[in-house]
Motif scaffolding. Sequence first.
Motif, PDB file in Angstrom:
ATOM      1  N   THR A   1       0.754  -1.161  -0.137  1.00 55.09           N
ATOM      2  CA  THR A   1       0.043  -0.006  -0.160  1.00 55.09           C
ATOM      3  C   THR A   1       0.861   1.254   0.079  1.00 55.09           C
ATOM      4  OG1 THR A   1      -1.589  -1.257   1.007  1.00 55.09           O
ATOM      5  CG2 THR A   1      -1.683   1.278   1.167  1.00 55.09           C
ATOM      6  N   VAL A   2       0.636   2.315  -0.785  1.00 59.05           N
ATOM      7  CA  VAL A   2       1.215   3.429  -0.892  1.00 59.05           C
ATOM      8  C   VAL A   2       0.341   4.657  -0.581  1.00 59.05           C
ATOM      9  CG1 VAL A   2       2.606   5.052  -2.383  1.00 59.05           C
ATOM     10  CG2 VAL A   2       3.068   2.561  -2.683  1.00 59.05           C
ATOM     11  N   ALA A   3       0.667   5.540   0.479  1.00 61.92           N
ATOM     12  CA  ALA A   3      -0.431   6.128   1.075  1.00 61.92           C
ATOM     13  C   ALA A   3      -0.598   7.324   0.065  1.00 61.92           C
ATOM     14  CB  ALA A   3       0.043   6.770   2.512  1.00 61.92           C
ATOM     15  N   ASN A   4       0.579   7.719  -0.550  1.00 61.69           N
ATOM     16  CA  ASN A   4       0.173   9.044  -1.323  1.00 61.69           C
ATOM     17  C   ASN A   4       0.301   8.541  -2.728  1.00 61.69           C
ATOM     18  OD1 ASN A   4       2.997   8.194  -1.174  1.00 61.69           O
ATOM     19  ND2 ASN A   4       3.786  10.205  -1.533  1.00 61.69           N
ATOM     20  N   ARG A   5      -0.102   7.271  -3.166  1.00 67.47           N
ATOM     21  CA  ARG A   5      -0.099   6.991  -4.695  1.00 67.47           C
ATOM     22  C   ARG A   5      -0.825   7.997  -5.815  1.00 67.47           C
ATOM     23  NH1 ARG A   5      -0.162   6.369  -8.969  1.00 67.47           N
ATOM     24  NH2 ARG A   5      -0.553   4.819 -10.438  1.00 67.47           N
ATOM     25  N   ASP A   6      -1.781   8.575  -5.093  1.00 65.51           N
ATOM     26  CA  ASP A   6      -2.504   9.555  -6.019  1.00 65.51           C
ATOM     27  C   ASP A   6      -1.813  10.939  -6.413  1.00 65.51           C
ATOM     28  OD1 ASP A   6      -4.687   7.626  -5.822  1.00 65.51           O
ATOM     29  OD2 ASP A   6      -5.915   8.862  -4.289  1.00 65.51           O
ATOM     30  N   ALA A   7      -0.969  11.177  -5.620  1.00 61.10           N
ATOM     31  CA  ALA A   7       0.039  12.439  -5.824  1.00 61.10           C
ATOM     32  C   ALA A   7       0.642  12.242  -7.202  1.00 61.10           C
ATOM     33  CB  ALA A   7       0.966  12.681  -4.767  1.00 61.10           C
ATOM     34  N   PHE A   8       0.899  10.776  -7.749  1.00 60.58           N
ATOM     35  CA  PHE A   8       1.683  10.735  -9.273  1.00 60.58           C
ATOM     36  C   PHE A   8       0.872  10.779 -10.185  1.00 60.58           C
ATOM     37  CE2 PHE A   8       4.377   8.898  -5.622  1.00 60.58           C
ATOM     38  CZ  PHE A   8       5.669   9.181  -6.313  1.00 60.58           C
ATOM     39  N   ASP A   9      -0.442  11.117  -9.954  1.00 57.80           N
ATOM     40  CA  ASP A   9      -1.423  11.099 -11.342  1.00 57.80           C
ATOM     41  C   ASP A   9      -1.213  12.434 -11.994  1.00 57.80           C
ATOM     42  OD1 ASP A   9      -2.035   8.582 -10.558  1.00 57.80           O
ATOM     43  OD2 ASP A   9      -4.125   9.032  -9.632  1.00 57.80           O
ATOM     44  N   ALA A  10      -0.989  13.373 -11.269  1.00 55.72           N
ATOM     45  CA  ALA A  10      -0.996  14.831 -11.825  1.00 55.72           C
ATOM     46  C   ALA A  10       0.091  15.623 -11.037  1.00 55.72           C
ATOM     47  CB  ALA A  10      -2.252  15.388 -11.710  1.00 55.72           C
ATOM     48  N   VAL A  11       1.231  15.477 -11.660  1.00 56.90           N
ATOM     49  CA  VAL A  11       2.545  16.073 -11.008  1.00 56.90           C
ATOM     50  C   VAL A  11       2.561  17.429 -11.767  1.00 56.90           C
ATOM     51  CG1 VAL A  11       5.147  15.938 -10.849  1.00 56.90           C
ATOM     52  CG2 VAL A  11       3.551  13.911 -10.258  1.00 56.90           C
ATOM     53  N   ASP A  12       3.084  18.420 -10.925  1.00 57.21           N
ATOM     54  CA  ASP A  12       3.124  19.742 -11.696  1.00 57.21           C
ATOM     55  C   ASP A  12       4.499  20.387 -11.131  1.00 57.21           C
ATOM     56  OD1 ASP A  12       3.015  22.248 -12.934  1.00 57.21           O
ATOM     57  OD2 ASP A  12       1.688  23.020 -11.193  1.00 57.21           O
TER      58      ASP A  12
ATOM     59  N   ALA B   1       6.332  22.725 -12.362  1.00 63.78           N
ATOM     60  CA  ALA B   1       6.495  24.127 -12.312  1.00 63.78           C
ATOM     61  C   ALA B   1       5.988  24.762 -11.173  1.00 63.78           C
ATOM     62  CB  ALA B   1       5.655  24.680 -13.633  1.00 63.78           C
ATOM     63  N   GLY B   2       5.061  24.051 -10.335  1.00 63.75           N
ATOM     64  CA  GLY B   2       4.505  24.822  -9.214  1.00 63.75           C
ATOM     65  C   GLY B   2       5.290  24.700  -7.993  1.00 63.75           C
ATOM     66  N   GLY B   3       6.629  23.788  -8.212  1.00 64.93           N
ATOM     67  CA  GLY B   3       7.611  23.739  -7.114  1.00 64.93           C
ATOM     68  C   GLY B   3       7.381  22.640  -6.265  1.00 64.93           C
ATOM     69  N   GLY B   4       6.547  21.800  -6.408  1.00 65.38           N
ATOM     70  CA  GLY B   4       6.199  20.664  -5.519  1.00 65.38           C
ATOM     71  C   GLY B   4       6.410  19.300  -6.132  1.00 65.38           C
ATOM     72  N   LEU B   5       6.873  18.322  -5.628  1.00 67.78           N
ATOM     73  CA  LEU B   5       7.081  17.106  -6.089  1.00 67.78           C
ATOM     74  C   LEU B   5       6.528  15.869  -5.068  1.00 67.78           C
ATOM     75  CD1 LEU B   5      10.359  16.944  -7.922  1.00 67.78           C
ATOM     76  CD2 LEU B   5       8.042  17.097  -9.072  1.00 67.78           C
ATOM     77  N   PRO B   6       6.040  14.812  -5.382  1.00 66.90           N
ATOM     78  CA  PRO B   6       5.807  13.456  -4.530  1.00 66.90           C
ATOM     79  C   PRO B   6       7.219  12.701  -4.195  1.00 66.90           C
ATOM     80  CG  PRO B   6       4.950  13.268  -6.627  1.00 66.90           C
ATOM     81  CD  PRO B   6       5.370  14.388  -6.981  1.00 66.90           C
ATOM     82  N   ALA B   7       7.960  13.642  -3.703  1.00 65.93           N
ATOM     83  CA  ALA B   7       9.349  13.201  -3.637  1.00 65.93           C
ATOM     84  C   ALA B   7       9.506  12.091  -2.423  1.00 65.93           C
ATOM     85  CB  ALA B   7      10.450  14.304  -3.583  1.00 65.93           C
TER      86      ALA B   7
ATOM     87  N   GLY C   1       2.575  16.106 -15.585  1.00 61.36           N
ATOM     88  CA  GLY C   1       1.329  15.053 -15.603  1.00 61.36           C
ATOM     89  C   GLY C   1       1.593  14.119 -14.983  1.00 61.36           C
ATOM     90  N   ALA C   2       1.120  12.824 -15.672  1.00 57.51           N
ATOM     91  CA  ALA C   2       0.848  11.554 -14.852  1.00 57.51           C
ATOM     92  C   ALA C   2       2.288  10.936 -14.811  1.00 57.51           C
ATOM     93  CB  ALA C   2      -0.122  10.558 -15.431  1.00 57.51           C
ATOM     94  N   ASN C   3       2.560  10.197 -13.711  1.00 54.99           N
ATOM     95  CA  ASN C   3       4.076   9.566 -13.541  1.00 54.99           C
ATOM     96  C   ASN C   3       3.662   8.205 -13.125  1.00 54.99           C
ATOM     97  OD1 ASN C   3       6.640  11.736 -13.295  1.00 54.99           O
ATOM     98  ND2 ASN C   3       4.673  12.746 -13.307  1.00 54.99           N
ATOM     99  N   ARG C   4       4.543   6.943 -13.643  1.00 54.33           N
ATOM    100  CA  ARG C   4       4.203   5.734 -13.190  1.00 54.33           C
ATOM    101  C   ARG C   4       5.122   5.244 -12.088  1.00 54.33           C
ATOM    102  NH1 ARG C   4       6.382   3.224 -17.055  1.00 54.33           N
ATOM    103  NH2 ARG C   4       8.054   1.745 -16.055  1.00 54.33           N
ATOM    104  N   LEU C   5       4.445   4.903 -10.872  1.00 52.61           N
ATOM    105  CA  LEU C   5       5.296   4.597  -9.508  1.00 52.61           C
ATOM    106  C   LEU C   5       5.321   3.134  -9.635  1.00 52.61           C
ATOM    107  CD1 LEU C   5       6.462   5.307  -6.934  1.00 52.61           C
ATOM    108  CD2 LEU C   5       4.200   5.435  -5.947  1.00 52.61           C
ATOM    109  N   ASP C   6       6.155   2.606  -9.332  1.00 55.15           N
ATOM    110  CA  ASP C   6       6.467   1.113  -9.243  1.00 55.15           C
ATOM    111  C   ASP C   6       7.066   0.740  -7.804  1.00 55.15           C
ATOM    112  OD1 ASP C   6       5.170   0.244 -11.716  1.00 55.15           O
ATOM    113  OD2 ASP C   6       6.744   1.057 -12.620  1.00 55.15           O
TER     114      ASP C   6
END
Length: 681
Positions: free
Chosen positions: A588-599, A601-607, A660-665
């Motif tokens: 289970t990845v708690a922040n999986r949805d954050a990878f669906d729409a990465v921006d 240019a807004g200065g934030g990433l699901p790092a 945009g959308a990023n694939r997390l594995d």
Amino acid sequence: MAEDTLTPPRDRAAVPDRREHRARWRAEAARLAEVAALTGLVVTQPLLDVLGRSPDFFLFHRASRADVLLLVALVALAPTVLVALLGALALPAGRRTRAAVHTALVGLLLAALAVQVGRHLTPLRGVPLLVAAGVAAAAGAAAHRRWRAPRRVLRVAAAGPLVFVGLFLFASPASAVVLPRGDGGAAGVAGAGAHPPVVMIVLDELPLVSLLGPDGRIDAARYPNFAALAGGSTWYRNATGVSGWTPYALPAMLTGRYPEREAAPHYSQYPDNLFTALGGLYRIKAEESITRLCPPSRCEQATTPEQGLGVLVRESSRLLGRIAAPVDSRIDPEDSYRERTAAEAGLDAAEPVPDDPKFRWDTLDDNQPARFTSFLAGLRPDARPTLHFLHLLMPHSPWAYLPSGAHYAAPDDLPNDGAGWVDLARARHLAQLGYTDRLIGETLRTLRATGLYDKALVVVTADHGVSFRRDWQGRGMDAINHAANEVAWVPMFVKEPGQRAGRVDDRNWEHVDLLPTIADETHMRVPWRMDGRSAKAAPRERAGKRFYDRPGRPVTVTGGVPAPLPPVPVDPLVGTRSGDVPAGGSATVANRDAFDAVDPAGGGLPALVWGTVPHDVPDGTRLAVAVNGTVGAVVPVVPPDAGGRRFAALLADDRLFVAGANRLDLYRVGDDGALRRLTLS
């Protein structure tokens, strides 16, 4: 005639009614007193105790006296009122029902009290502690229902909340924030010679060893701007703070005196300090974070942190949740010390974007803390000698920045110590240090662009370090005893006016030497006794360092310039392409949805990626985290804690992400290095 003087029958009947009515309200008042006593022990005392020992919490949020008093009133009254309202729901019912409801409320409060007491006095945690607390509360509620003595004790204890409030207002370190006394101390005396502008940056929670490369010099590849600063200034390589706690360390730096008593870092407690010493001649532009040492008569503070009663209530509520939890938690108001970004504060960009081809976005000014943006905007030449002072909570936790300047979200309850967790904490610290290096670079560019660099005395240091050694993470005495090289030794750079070439000075520098050194460089005479020694004087002869975990209790720390720490090994899978591998298992990845729409240019990433794996996955199992087919981190599965069998990984390379959308594995790494893709939910 005698019959006329008799009380009418209906009046005689009313007497017992009035007596019964008064008896009923006396009983309700007694129950309210019992509720007040218990809520005082469960909420008011522990919360005001922690907040009373944390005046920096109020100073960071720039709380006014009215804000603090309102918060104290809420802490003392609101819980009792809420519990009393629950009991009031039973008022229309019969006497037995009211008594039963009151007993149930007493039992709940006793259970909450038993959890706190049990966590401090027993090794029980989690469900076992809750069960034990429930048993103790049931016994206590039965005793309360059966015997008068417990009820009488509680009614006497109803005065407790008033006592706790009094201790907070008049006896705690935070009392100086509510009831300050005095407004500034002695002014320095200008001597013969030049009075150059002073630019002083105090970073927070930065151990010197974090900056060192394998050769013992500043790592120019990772921290080019710190290396450039060292190349043009005097690097006091054997410099140490005097305490691991900012409320003691920073006043020592700015007064030249060792910490001798528990006191709020407030001008009423430290009236004689750098700001008053220079304030008679110098214009003061001060950006303080969790201190208020510059009195209003000398300078007015910026108000960049979130302010007002709302943030105090919110953060105090979070703190109460940790105090009342049946598991160990890091009860520390410093968890709220997140600087707002320039965008959040509504500030304009202070400087054009640096000409740095490696920086992908044009929003560095949005990402950086607003306090730094305001400080940078004030770095301008002035006809009057000026002190530009900044205490910046970087790279202090909470860690939220990558070296690029991108910020990321993280859960509040990730541990910082223990297997796997301490390595993650160090990685996040080093990433935020990389971003801090960018801020130092912006400062140097601004100073050169405005012509201040050559003219000014530039001081860059940190108040204390922090240990990332397993089982000794932090800054307390345990960390000092096992990792003093990480907690006590800090970077210390002094660039004199006109200085071009860098040099290294390995004298025994202690941070009480800072004010005497600044006084000599600015030709100001400080009119009070100082424990420190100017860098222009002969070095102190003793080799030991004085360090204070608590004021008035010095310990001697031995050792010289710390050696670089061993490099953190990089797993060979990092940077490789994962390819097409078979599935095997789930996670289970708690922040999986954050990878669906990465921006980006807004200065934030699901790092930061965090989640859980099934309990049958053995401790130590390696997990590889890949973004868009490239492995960005490999982390171990750690023993379960209150949050379950968790994992967390930092993806510090922002080049892994696309808009945009990023694939997390997520992959499970076998003993032979083979990968098995986990199905994510």
